[in-house]
Scaffold this active site. Structure first.
Site, PDB file in Angstrom:
ATOM      1  CG  ASP A  87      96.058 -13.287  99.604  1.00  0.00           C
ATOM      2  OD1 ASP A  87      97.271 -13.525  99.742  1.00  0.00           O
ATOM      3  OD2 ASP A  87      95.492 -12.270 100.049  1.00  0.00           O
ATOM      4  CD  GLU A  91      71.840 -24.437 108.210  1.00  0.00           C
ATOM      5  OE1 GLU A  91      71.721 -23.644 109.160  1.00  0.00           O
ATOM      6  OE2 GLU A  91      72.634 -25.386 108.237  1.00  0.00           O
ATOM      7  CG  ASP A  98      73.874 -20.275 110.664  1.00  0.00           C
ATOM      8  OD1 ASP A  98      74.160 -21.275 109.992  1.00  0.00           O
ATOM      9  OD2 ASP A  98      74.154 -20.145 111.865  1.00  0.00           O
ATOM     10  CG  ASP A 129      91.811 -10.569 100.308  1.00  0.00           C
ATOM     11  OD1 ASP A 129      92.991 -10.430 100.658  1.00  0.00           O
ATOM     12  OD2 ASP A 129      91.461 -10.637  99.108  1.00  0.00           O
TER      13      ASP A 129
HETATM   14  C1  ACG Z   1      74.772 -24.127 110.398  1.00  0.00           C
HETATM   15  C2  ACG Z   1      75.962 -23.727 109.545  1.00  0.00           C
HETATM   16  C3  ACG Z   1      77.230 -24.279 110.196  1.00  0.00           C
HETATM   17  C4  ACG Z   1      77.491 -23.504 111.466  1.00  0.00           C
HETATM   18  C5  ACG Z   1      76.259 -23.362 112.267  1.00  0.00           C
HETATM   19  C6  ACG Z   1      76.377 -22.648 113.563  1.00  0.00           C
HETATM   20  C7  ACG Z   1      75.025 -23.662 111.789  1.00  0.00           C
HETATM   21  O1  ACG Z   1      75.816 -24.217 108.239  1.00  0.00           O
HETATM   22  O2  ACG Z   1      78.361 -24.179 109.326  1.00  0.00           O
HETATM   23  O3  ACG Z   1      78.499 -24.186 112.216  1.00  0.00           O
HETATM   24  O4  ACG Z   1      76.367 -21.271 113.211  1.00  0.00           O
HETATM   25  C8  ACG Z   1      72.610 -28.492 112.752  1.00  0.00           C
HETATM   26  C9  ACG Z   1      71.916 -27.150 112.585  1.00  0.00           C
HETATM   27  C10 ACG Z   1      72.435 -26.380 111.373  1.00  0.00           C
HETATM   28  C11 ACG Z   1      73.956 -26.258 111.453  1.00  0.00           C
HETATM   29  C12 ACG Z   1      74.541 -27.676 111.557  1.00  0.00           C
HETATM   30  C13 ACG Z   1      76.051 -27.633 111.661  1.00  0.00           C
HETATM   31  N1  ACG Z   1      74.511 -25.560 110.287  1.00  0.00           N
HETATM   32  O5  ACG Z   1      70.524 -27.358 112.452  1.00  0.00           O
HETATM   33  O6  ACG Z   1      71.855 -25.082 111.360  1.00  0.00           O
HETATM   34  O7  ACG Z   1      74.032 -28.339 112.717  1.00  0.00           O
HETATM   35  C14 ACG Z   1      70.677 -33.285 111.819  1.00  0.00           C
HETATM   36  C15 ACG Z   1      69.891 -32.212 112.555  1.00  0.00           C
HETATM   37  C16 ACG Z   1      70.317 -30.815 112.075  1.00  0.00           C
HETATM   38  C17 ACG Z   1      71.811 -30.661 112.239  1.00  0.00           C
HETATM   39  C18 ACG Z   1      72.517 -31.747 111.446  1.00  0.00           C
HETATM   40  C19 ACG Z   1      74.025 -31.620 111.658  1.00  0.00           C
HETATM   41  O8  ACG Z   1      68.508 -32.383 112.308  1.00  0.00           O
HETATM   42  O9  ACG Z   1      69.646 -29.832 112.848  1.00  0.00           O
HETATM   43  O10 ACG Z   1      72.213 -29.367 111.703  1.00  0.00           O
HETATM   44  O11 ACG Z   1      72.088 -33.042 111.898  1.00  0.00           O
HETATM   45  O12 ACG Z   1      74.661 -32.685 111.016  1.00  0.00           O
HETATM   46  C20 ACG Z   1      68.842 -36.209 107.865  1.00  0.00           C
HETATM   47  C21 ACG Z   1      67.863 -35.651 108.868  1.00  0.00           C
HETATM   48  C22 ACG Z   1      68.393 -34.337 109.434  1.00  0.00           C
HETATM   49  C23 ACG Z   1      69.800 -34.559 110.007  1.00  0.00           C
HETATM   50  C24 ACG Z   1      70.688 -35.077 108.888  1.00  0.00           C
HETATM   51  C25 ACG Z   1      72.120 -35.257 109.332  1.00  0.00           C
HETATM   52  O13 ACG Z   1      68.865 -35.377 106.767  1.00  0.00           O
HETATM   53  O14 ACG Z   1      66.598 -35.400 108.219  1.00  0.00           O
HETATM   54  O15 ACG Z   1      67.518 -33.876 110.472  1.00  0.00           O
HETATM   55  O16 ACG Z   1      70.286 -33.270 110.446  1.00  0.00           O
HETATM   56  O17 ACG Z   1      70.155 -36.326 108.418  1.00  0.00           O
HETATM   57  O18 ACG Z   1      72.181 -36.191 110.376  1.00  0.00           O
HETATM   58  C26 ACG Z   1      79.663 -23.387 112.316  1.00  0.00           C
HETATM   59  C27 ACG Z   1      80.874 -24.237 112.018  1.00  0.00           C
HETATM   60  C28 ACG Z   1      80.995 -25.351 113.054  1.00  0.00           C
HETATM   61  C29 ACG Z   1      81.046 -24.716 114.443  1.00  0.00           C
HETATM   62  C30 ACG Z   1      79.823 -23.824 114.653  1.00  0.00           C
HETATM   63  C31 ACG Z   1      79.921 -23.067 115.940  1.00  0.00           C
HETATM   64  O19 ACG Z   1      80.699 -24.795 110.726  1.00  0.00           O
HETATM   65  O20 ACG Z   1      82.174 -26.075 112.820  1.00  0.00           O
HETATM   66  O21 ACG Z   1      81.076 -25.710 115.438  1.00  0.00           O
HETATM   67  O22 ACG Z   1      79.735 -22.848 113.625  1.00  0.00           O
END
Ligand code: ACG
Length: 476
Positions: free
Chosen positions: A12, A229, A184, A20
């Site tokens: 901060d 990502e 993202d 910040d």
């Molecule tokens: C990004 C950011 C995240 C952000 C958002 C939204 C997106 O890092 O901080 O949330 O702007 C999905 C999306 C990602 C997303 C995450 C949170 N991350 O694809 O882009 O959700 C499975 C799915 C993925 C999924 C993941 C979530 O396939 O698509 O990600 O689950 O857990 C193995 C499998 C793999 C599987 C994993 C996990 O590896 O191969 O497919 O992934 O197991 O099970 C932000 C905030 C949130 C808020 C949001 C609005 O952080 O709190 O809600 O904004």
């Protein structure tokens, strides 16, 4: 090697307890001393959310983080220290408070075309592919598509004018001095199909979009850095990576953590071959962004059930594989926290600079639970001891910093020997071998060559070494 920085929790600068840009600027020497070559800055645009992924103005800094002047200073000071800075840009959706969404609700063009509205009741059956959450949110007499929840209406990239707006956004941040972006939710740009009335990843359309955006960016800065990502299996991650140049290797992060948890050499070998195939050859069209944890995951030490030796061991694996390593802020202190979404977000707690929990620059934006004062977790306490987790972590990071060529290394061989995992890398005339003991007991190995250790310890025996549990030996 990049440092994943969550401004709000880091430092901060103006005494309001919220991290910040000014505070982070004052800590750039700290980040540089960790051996970092760059910073991945989590979203800093105007947003009503603490995480910043739901944006209300793509052309401004969230006032609680500072202003454009503070940002220019941060970037200039980072560049003085040879630190690149990439900005996390969530283009898949906006906040419901974005002017675009508010004007769309008034039926104003082109904004009403920039979002997805329900056209058929049958679409309401659609569910999020990975956790079956609803994806349509009611508002007035209609519904809007919101994959990441009601607070984040998805943008509709069927609209050409929106592509044009995105190019302007990229130009804006690159012209300010960012070295590139972490894009993202890259696989979600087109992830609802009107044809089937359900969620469906349209990877080819996604990649066409990102190809347009990255080509536009390269016209402004030919050296621009892009990280995608794509949180999915390896085949899907690989599909996108060459368009960006760097793809986060989510599957590898699971391979490392699960091999350690299962104490399985074979699991690592099979998993590594399946998630790093491009490093077994010389010609590759992209690099992997390799990492153990990020802000969407449970923290490293917690993932290792509090076992700091295993955490340092996991880090030694990360620091020895090819690609570009990314480290989540606070992992270097052994910060703890189980990932949970929109609850107490304990994986995002304030970075503890002081053992008392308070002092100039300390952020206090949220109560701390897992990383409390007096636990010995603070920078102040750990920086005073060579045996601290921070000192061990930093030594491991600096090993990598001293060998930048590992980024491009080729995997010559990976095999099991005397119950240990062996990894041999070459790059031009350079060669290096790593021997990992991912077990709870020491192992004897017949090795003539001299070794040093990157994690844990080893003793020499008559015909080789005795490698202790959770230790990594290096031959170079
Ligand atoms: C990004 C950011 C995240 C952000 C958002 C939204 C997106 O890092 O901080 O949330 O702007 C999905 C999306 C990602 C997303 C995450 C949170 N991350 O694809 O882009 O959700 C499975 C799915 C993925 C999924 C993941 C979530 O396939 O698509 O990600 O689950 O857990 C193995 C499998 C793999 C599987 C994993 C996990 O590896 O191969 O497919 O992934 O197991 O099970 C932000 C905030 C949130 C808020 C949001 C609005 O952080 O709190 O809600 O904004």
């Amino acid at each position: 090697m990049y440092y994943e920085l969550f401004l709000r929790s880091f430092a901060d600068g103006n005494g309001d307890g919220i991290g910040d840009l000014q505070g982070a600027t004052e800590k750039l020497d700290y980040i540089s001393a960790l051996g970092m070559e760059g910073i991945w800055l989590l979203p800093i645009m105007s947003s009503p959310s603490y995480h910043g992924y739901t944006v209300t103005d793509f052309y401004n800094v969230n006032p609680i983080y500072g202003d454009i002047k503070d940002l220019r200073l941060f970037l200039a000071e980072a560049h003085k220290r040879d630190l690149k800075v990439i900005l996390d840009l969530p283009l898949n959706h906006t906040s419901t408070n974005h002017e675009w969404f508010l004007r769309a609700l008034n039926g104003e063009r082109p904004y009403s075309d920039w979002y997805l509205w329900l056209e058929d009741e049958s679409w309401l059956k659609a569910r999020r592919p990975w956790d079956k959450q609803k994806v349509w949110t009611p508002i007035g007499s209609t519904f809007y598509y919101s994959l990441f929840g009601p607070g984040s209406p998805d943008l509709n990239y069927d609209s050409e004018s929106l592509w044009h707006e995105c190019r302007n956004i990229l130009t804006f941040w690159l012209s300010l001095g960012f070295d590139g972006f972490r894009f993202d939710a890259a696989k979600h740009i087109f992830d609802f199909s009107k044809k089937i009335g359900n969620c469906e990843y349209q990877h080819d359309r996604n990649i066409a979009f990102w190809s347009d955006m990255t080509s536009h960016s390269r016209k402004i800065n030919p050296e621009a850095i892009f990280v995608s990502e794509v949180w999915d299996d390896w085949e899907t991650v690989e599909k996108y990576s060459s368009t960006f140049g760097i793809g986060f290797n989510f599957p590898l992060s699971y391979v490392i953590k699960e091999a350690i948890e299962g104490r399985s050499v074979q699991k690592f070998i099979d998993g590594f071959r399946g998630t790093m195939p491009h490093y077994f050859t010389d010609n590759r069209s992209f690099e992997s962004g390799v990492f153990l944890t990020n802000h969407d995951m449970t923290r490293l030490v917690t993932n290792m059930n509090g076992n700091q030796n295993q955490a340092i061991f996991a880090l030694s694996m990360l620091m020895s594989v090819p690609g570009i390593p990314f480290v989540f802020y606070g992992e270097e202190l052994g910060m703890e926290g189980v990932y949970n979404e929109l609850f107490n977000e304990e994986q995002l707690e304030p970075f503890p600079w002081y053992e008392s929990g308070f002092g100039p620059g300390q952020t206090e934006w949220k109560a701390v639970d897992k990383n409390r004062p007096g636990m010995g977790r603070s920078y102040e306490k750990q920086s005073k001891s060579n045996e601290s987790f921070l000192s061990r972590f930093r030594k491991t990071l600096l090993f990598r910093k001293e060998r930048p060529w590992l980024r491009w290394a080729k995997v010559d061989n990976i095999y099991e020997k005397s119950g240990c995992l062996c990894l041999e890398l070459t790059q031009g005339t350079r060669r290096i071998s790593f021997i990992y003991n991912l077990s709870d007991s020491a192992k004897n190995l017949c090795i003539e060559k001299t070794i040093h250790t990157l994690a844990g310890s080893a003793t020499t025996t008559d015909n080789g070494i005795n490698l202790k549990a959770w230790s990594c030996a290096v031959i170079e």
